[in-house]
Design an enzyme around this catalytic site. Structure first.
Site, PDB file in Angstrom:
ATOM      1  N   ASP A  29       0.855  -1.183   0.000  1.00 17.74           N
ATOM      2  CA  ASP A  29       0.000   0.000   0.000  1.00 17.74           C
ATOM      3  C   ASP A  29       0.891   1.232   0.000  1.00 17.74           C
ATOM      4  OD1 ASP A  29      -1.634   2.253   0.980  1.00 17.74           O
ATOM      5  OD2 ASP A  29      -3.178   0.724   1.242  1.00 17.74           O
ATOM      6  N   ASN A  85     -12.392  -2.556   3.870  1.00 19.06           N
ATOM      7  CA  ASN A  85     -13.373  -1.481   3.921  1.00 19.06           C
ATOM      8  C   ASN A  85     -14.368  -1.692   2.792  1.00 19.06           C
ATOM      9  OD1 ASN A  85     -12.219   0.093   6.088  1.00 19.06           O
ATOM     10  ND2 ASN A  85     -10.560   0.597   4.684  1.00 19.06           N
ATOM     11  N   HIS A  90     -14.698   4.006   4.668  1.00 19.58           N
ATOM     12  CA  HIS A  90     -13.445   4.334   4.004  1.00 19.58           C
ATOM     13  C   HIS A  90     -13.090   3.470   2.806  1.00 19.58           C
ATOM     14  CE1 HIS A  90      -9.329   5.744   3.483  1.00 19.58           C
ATOM     15  NE2 HIS A  90      -9.614   6.699   4.337  1.00 19.58           N
ATOM     16  N   HIS A  97     -10.314  -5.367  -1.857  1.00 18.39           N
ATOM     17  CA  HIS A  97      -8.946  -5.563  -1.368  1.00 18.39           C
ATOM     18  C   HIS A  97      -8.967  -5.780   0.136  1.00 18.39           C
ATOM     19  CE1 HIS A  97      -9.936  -1.277  -1.483  1.00 18.39           C
ATOM     20  NE2 HIS A  97      -9.203  -1.135  -0.394  1.00 18.39           N
ATOM     21  N   HIS A  99      -6.567  -5.324   3.481  1.00 23.35           N
ATOM     22  CA  HIS A  99      -5.356  -4.696   4.009  1.00 23.35           C
ATOM     23  C   HIS A  99      -4.720  -5.667   5.004  1.00 23.35           C
ATOM     24  CE1 HIS A  99      -6.316  -0.393   2.913  1.00 23.35           C
ATOM     25  NE2 HIS A  99      -7.540  -0.882   2.890  1.00 23.35           N
TER      26      HIS A  99
END
Ligand code: AMP
Ligand code: ZN
Length: 136
Positions: A29, A85, A90, A97, A99
């Site tokens: 990221d 999210n 957010h 995806h 995180h």
């Protein structure tokens, strides 16, 4: 194709690739909220968790533990958060995806789990359960 993650997967936008197989692409990221912050995405464009089909989910989540263990070995974090999210909390990129966020003693990631157990009676849990089951 205006999806930024599809463009990353296609190699049209550069990325720091962590892992790739036939179905999954993982990369750093750009924001590095914590050191080692990695995104794991399906190569197939899927908007978010609500749209994730079983096969794509399997592909993505099969890739997660080996990457998590690589982050563990690489950075010796105190632990790790797996976050997705979907919509309002957010979601800024409409390509599903997850995180992977290694956690450190002094990091900036403010996630708070409040223990609300004391304010819930058995009937509250049963009402919540009923609502979910009606919709499964
Ligand atoms: P979310 O807010 O959950 O949708 O997460 C989207 C993430 O994508 C954010 O953490 C961004 O920092 C990250 N991001 C956006 N553009 C790029 C890029 N070109 N390369 C790597 N990460 C990106
Ligand atoms: Zn996409």
């Amino acid at each position: 194709m205006d999806c930024i993650f599809c463009q990353i997967i296609a190699g049209d936008i550069p990325s720091y690739k962590v892992y790739e197989d036939d179905h999954v692409y993982a990369f750093l990221d750009i924001s590095q909220v914590t050191e080692g912050h990695t995104l794991v995405v399906p190569k197939q464009h899927v908007k978010n968790l609500y749209d994730l089909d079983e096969k794509t989910a399997t592909h993505v989540f099969r890739a997660v533990p080996p990457i998590a263990n690589a982050l563990k070995r690489a950075f010796a974090p105190i632990g790790l958060n797996l976050i997705n999210n979907t919509e309002r909390p957010h979601q800024s990129v409409d390509h599903f995806h997850v995180h992977l966020l290694p956690r450190y003693e002094q990091d900036d990631l403010g996630i708070r789990f409040t223990n609300n157990q004391a304010s819930h009676e058995q009937e509250d849990y049963l009402a919540i359960l009923e609502k979910i089951k009606e919709n499964l």
